[in-house]
Design a protein around this motif. Structure first.
Motif, short mmCIF file in Angstrom:
data_model
loop_
_atom_site.label_atom_id
_atom_site.label_comp_id
_atom_site.label_asym_id
_atom_site.label_seq_id
_atom_site.Cartn_x
_atom_site.Cartn_y
_atom_site.Cartn_z
N HIS A 1 0.22 4.66 -8.78
CA HIS A 1 -0.34 4.07 -7.65
C HIS A 1 -1.68 4.54 -7.52
N VAL A 2 -2.21 3.46 -6.88
CA VAL A 2 -3.83 3.76 -6.62
C VAL A 2 -3.96 3.61 -4.99
N VAL B 1 0.69 -1.14 0.09
CA VAL B 1 -0.11 -0.02 -0.02
C VAL B 1 1.01 1.37 0.05
N PRO B 2 0.65 2.25 -0.89
CA PRO B 2 -0.39 2.09 -2.07
C PRO B 2 0.06 1.24 -2.95
N GLY C 1 -6.94 8.71 -10.42
CA GLY C 1 -7.61 9.35 -9.75
C GLY C 1 -6.89 9.73 -8.16
N TRP C 2 -5.87 9.07 -7.86
CA TRP C 2 -5.04 9.37 -6.77
C TRP C 2 -3.69 9.76 -7.16
N ASN D 1 -11.22 -0.41 -9.01
CA ASN D 1 -10.27 0.95 -9.44
C ASN D 1 -10.32 1.23 -11.05
N SER D 2 -10.09 2.43 -11.30
CA SER D 2 -10.05 2.51 -12.91
C SER D 2 -9.03 3.44 -13.00
N ILE D 3 -8.34 3.49 -14.37
CA ILE D 3 -7.24 4.28 -14.75
C ILE D 3 -7.57 4.67 -16.30
N VAL D 4 -7.21 5.87 -16.15
CA VAL D 4 -7.47 6.75 -17.36
C VAL D 4 -6.21 7.24 -18.09
#
Length: 261
Positions: free
Chosen positions: A92-93, A51-52, A75-76, A99-102
């Motif tokens: 990192h999330v 983590v993260p 988003g983070w 979760n999602s990544i763009v």
């Protein structure tokens, strides 16, 4: 005259359509930009115990014009990648779960396109395939003579799966008049089996099973009770000790009186 006018309008419309700028979107073969995210694949799940959580993003980009900018956003955290038709970037999330990544790409003409991938992070180290199997365990609970025991509490817990209070996941069953029990939907392959009934020692065992439905019989051992003979001897010893004490006290009193005379 009308025919010439109609042709002129048609030519004007064609010129207007040909000069209109094309809009960008992902996936279209006629568009100036498209993105194909190959990892993490959309809808997949994977384990992470750091983590993260760090996610490696791999994507291929098709661009009609030179690529100006690429961003990877979780988003983070947002990471900028170098202009290339192939990217491999770590981002990192913040937490586990869904979760999602763009990934967003912009070319030198100002065209921009984004592609999103959604995935699930399972916290903790990866489990072997056997630990995701649910088991059904049934059987009979008896005393050493083979007599069935009714109302015996049988509990089977998973040895690895815990709930939010860190309590092992499992189920409990009370035996019927024939001493039978059935417990279903317990994660294995190692199962912690306990049985409790008043007047008997607690049964406890850790078992591994090859089949998902298995018969497991339990023999309960009665609690040890104090032997009557042992109690009698203990009582006699106590009486004898008390008598000796009385004799010594009496003798001491007599000696004291003799000295006083």
């Amino acid at each position: 005259m009308n025919k010439i006018k109609t042709i002129s309008i048609g030519i004007l419309l064609l010129l207007l359509l040909s000069s209109a700028p094309a809009s960008a979107s992902s996936g279209g073969s006629d568009q100036p930009l498209s993105i194909n995210i190959t990892s993490p694949e959309n809808g997949t799940s994977f384990n992470s115990d750091v983590v993260p959580h760090e996610v490696r993003v791999i994507a291929d980009i098709s661009s009609k014009y030179a690529i100006a900018n690429i961003t990877v956003d979780s988003g983070w955290e947002t990471v900028e990648a170098g202009p290339s038709s192939h990217i491999e970037e770590s981002v990192h999330v913040e937490s586990g779960g869904e979760n999602s990544i763009v990934v967003t790409v912009t070319d030198e003409k100002g065209n921009s396109v984004s592609e999103t991938t959604t995935f699930t992070i399972i916290t903790g180290p990866p489990l072997s395939p056997g630990y995701t199997i649910q088991y059904a365990v049934y059987g009979e609970v008896t005393d050493p003579e083979g007599e069935p025991l009714q109302d015996c509490r049988v509990t089977i817990n998973s040895s690895v799966w815990l709930d939010f209070n860190n309590v092992p996941l499992g189920s409990t069953s009370m035996t019927d008049t024939s001493g039978n029990y059935l417990i279903e939907n317990v994660y294995g392959p190692e199962l912690m089996i306990t049985a409790d009934k008043e007047g008997f020692r607690r049964y406890r065992s850790v078992e591994s099973f090859d089949n998902t439905s298995v018969e497991f019989n339990i023999v309960m051992v009665p609690e040890e009770k104090e032997s009557p003979g042992f109690g009698f001897i203990t009582g006699i010893s106590g009486i004898a000790f008390a008598a000796i004490c009385v004799i010594f006290i009496h003798a001491g009193n007599r000696a004291q009186r003799s000295l006083e005379k």
